[in-house]
Scaffold this active site. Structure first.
Site, mmCIF file in Angstrom:
data_model
loop_
_atom_site.group_PDB
_atom_site.id
_atom_site.type_symbol
_atom_site.label_atom_id
_atom_site.label_comp_id
_atom_site.label_asym_id
_atom_site.label_seq_id
_atom_site.Cartn_x
_atom_site.Cartn_y
_atom_site.Cartn_z
ATOM 1 N N ASP A 120 9.110 2.890 -0.526
ATOM 2 C CA ASP A 120 8.082 3.512 0.312
ATOM 3 C C ASP A 120 8.412 3.135 1.756
ATOM 4 O O ASP A 120 8.102 2.038 2.203
ATOM 5 C CB ASP A 120 6.696 3.020 -0.083
ATOM 6 C CG ASP A 120 5.622 3.656 0.788
ATOM 7 O OD1 ASP A 120 4.439 3.617 0.382
ATOM 8 O OD2 ASP A 120 5.953 4.175 1.870
ATOM 9 N N LYS A 138 4.546 9.193 8.868
ATOM 10 C CA LYS A 138 4.388 8.624 10.206
ATOM 11 C C LYS A 138 5.415 9.137 11.223
ATOM 12 O O LYS A 138 5.291 10.248 11.734
ATOM 13 C CB LYS A 138 4.396 7.083 10.108
ATOM 14 C CG LYS A 138 3.200 6.545 9.287
ATOM 15 C CD LYS A 138 3.140 5.035 9.299
ATOM 16 C CE LYS A 138 2.174 4.504 8.256
ATOM 17 N NZ LYS A 138 0.779 4.500 8.711
ATOM 18 N N TYR A 170 0.852 -1.192 0.000
ATOM 19 C CA TYR A 170 0.000 0.000 0.000
ATOM 20 C C TYR A 170 0.883 1.236 0.000
ATOM 21 O O TYR A 170 1.845 1.313 0.759
ATOM 22 C CB TYR A 170 -0.897 -0.021 1.238
ATOM 23 C CG TYR A 170 -1.817 1.162 1.417
ATOM 24 C CD1 TYR A 170 -1.650 2.035 2.496
ATOM 25 C CD2 TYR A 170 -2.857 1.417 0.536
ATOM 26 C CE1 TYR A 170 -2.506 3.117 2.685
ATOM 27 C CE2 TYR A 170 -3.715 2.500 0.724
ATOM 28 C CZ TYR A 170 -3.526 3.347 1.802
ATOM 29 O OH TYR A 170 -4.371 4.426 1.984
#
Ligand code: KE4
Length: 422
Positions: free
Chosen positions: A237, A265, A142
């Site tokens: 990523d 994050k 994702y």
């Protein structure tokens, strides 16, 4: 009923599904979401006053634990000086310098406000820099919810994609090619077929959205070699893995340097921050230095930057190896306890992240992860939550520890697993 339930009823009247991000709805585990009143260290407290040991940790950002005093103090002090300027400030430079110093593949970075923005911007840059359109991503990985990434395995030809959600035109995912995670040969085949039209390969260097799946030996280096050979960009990523697998991210652990890196994050310390970066010659294509447009009202927000700086300052001197050892011990102990209940358990763990799959065979990609028993995971989730332990409400996510989790937390978690119903 409970305060949390009443809030959920109200929420569903004004927010789709009652939540601002789908996975929080707990639909996959047969439970209602718990509304949280506060969180400190390794604990969260629900609006009904119940305390939980937290292993979701806001889906990754809270590696220092919730509401770390130095992070909160920095954010409050920054907010008192003004929450947003719409003009550059020193904190943006400081955080960018820290990111460039820490992450091997980043010489220059652009701050954005989410991991989605980071990945979508890196995609645009990769297409502009190569003059190519197609990308390769991996099934189950994702990269946020930008259209091009919302693709699922296509019709018979597994490498072509179809939209993974309504609202994404077929034409948008036409350029998105799919391969199984850890399947280097599949990527090689894609380059054989689409060689000069692949702009980039996007990969979570350690998959976190399949549940935790480490890269097979040689997989990342193989991707690096294929991209170099065919003139495509390798994009890591590291929204989850950045500053979690190590202070320098997964790329510093595996010694594979991507062309572009996406972050999020942890670098915001719980505030909305994402970033993408890479070597200078690539990043200089980004406006206003170059022609590739990307912008954001709150990009480099001074409050979020202050929280990120405070977070990375503390992480720069943190004992990652110690946390990894404690996490591995916990994950293996939980797996042993659950297996003793007659459930086949696959335990994938790396650094301060792990996933226990109720699966019959090793989980190395999305297909093997989907073989896990989701009903068993749901029962495990509900049992642990009733015992005061908050796990991810999906078997395709990670459990995260933090520098705030204590031996008492781990002992209580093990006890909760002993009593868990599967
Ligand atoms: P955000 O836009 O949610 O900040 O980041 C998107 C993203 C990008 N890349 C990776 C590897 C990610 O894991 C994410 C977001 N992660 C999910 C859960 N694994 C966030 C939780 C949610 O969607 O509510």
């Amino acid at each position: 009923m409970t305060v949390s339930h009443d809030l959920f009823v109200r929420a569903k009247k004004v927010i789709p599904g009652g939540v601002n991000s789908p996975v929080r709805a707990c639909l996959g585990v047969g439970a209602e979401p718990l509304f949280i009143e506060s969180a400190f260290g390794s604990k969260m407290r629900s609006v009904d006053g119940r305390q939980y040991i937290d292993y979701v940790m806001s889906w990754g950002p809270m590696l220092l634990g919730h509401a770390h005093p130095e992070v909160i103090e920095a954010a409050c002090a920054a907010a008192a000086r003004g929450s947003s300027f719409g003009a550059p400030c020193e904190a943006e430079v400081v955080l960018a310098e820290m990111v460039c110093e820490a992450v091997p593949g980043i010489e220059m970075a652009r701050m954005v406000s989410s991991g989605t923005e980071a990945a979508m911007s890196a995609l645009r840059l990769a297409r502009a820099a190569t003059g190519r359109n197609r990308i390769v991503k991996f099934e189950g990985c994702y990269h946020g919810h930008a259209d091009a990434f919302l693709a699922s395995a296509g019709s018979g030809v597994a490498t072509l994609s179809i939209p993974g959600t309504p609202g994404v035109p077929e034409d948008t995912v036409r350029h998105t090619l799919l391969a199984p995670f850890n399947d280097l040969a599949a990527v090689g085949n894609l380059f054989e077929v689409y060689e000069k039209d692949i702009a980039a390969v996007f990969v979570e260097p350690v998959a976190g959205n399949i549940g935790l799946v480490p890269p097979a030996e040689g997989f990342l280096q193989g991707l690096r070699d294929l991209c170099t050979k065919h003139g495509a960009l390798l994009v890591f990523d590291e929204v989850i893995t950045g500053f979690r697998m190590a202070y320098g991210g997964a790329q510093s652990v595996f010694g594979v340097v991507p062309d572009l890196t996406c972050l999020g994050k942890i670098i915001g310390g719980g505030f909305p921050v994402g970033a993408y970066g890479g070597r200078r010659s690539l990043m200089e294509n980004i406006a206003p230095e170059g022609g590739v447009y990307q912008a954001g009202t709150l990009s480099g927000n001074p409050v979020a930057m202050a929280a990120g700086i405070a977070t990375l300052k503390l992480l720069a001197k943190a004992d990652y190896a110690g946390l990894a050892a404690r996490t591995e011990r916990l994950a293996r102990e939980l797996a042993r306890i659950l297996e003793a209940k007659g459930a086949p358990v696959v335990c994938n763990v790396m650094a301060s992240a792990f996933t226990l799959f109720f699966a019959p065979a090793p989980v190395t990609d999305y297909e093997t992860a989907k073989a896990a028993d989701s009903a068993r995971y749901a029962s495990y989730y509900r049992s642990m939550r009733e015992a005061g332990v908050m796990l991810a409400p999906s078997g395709f996510e990670c459990a995260f520890t933090s520098f705030a989790h204590t031996e008492e937390d781990y002992a209580a978690t093990v006890e909760a697993a002993r009593a868990a119903r599967l």
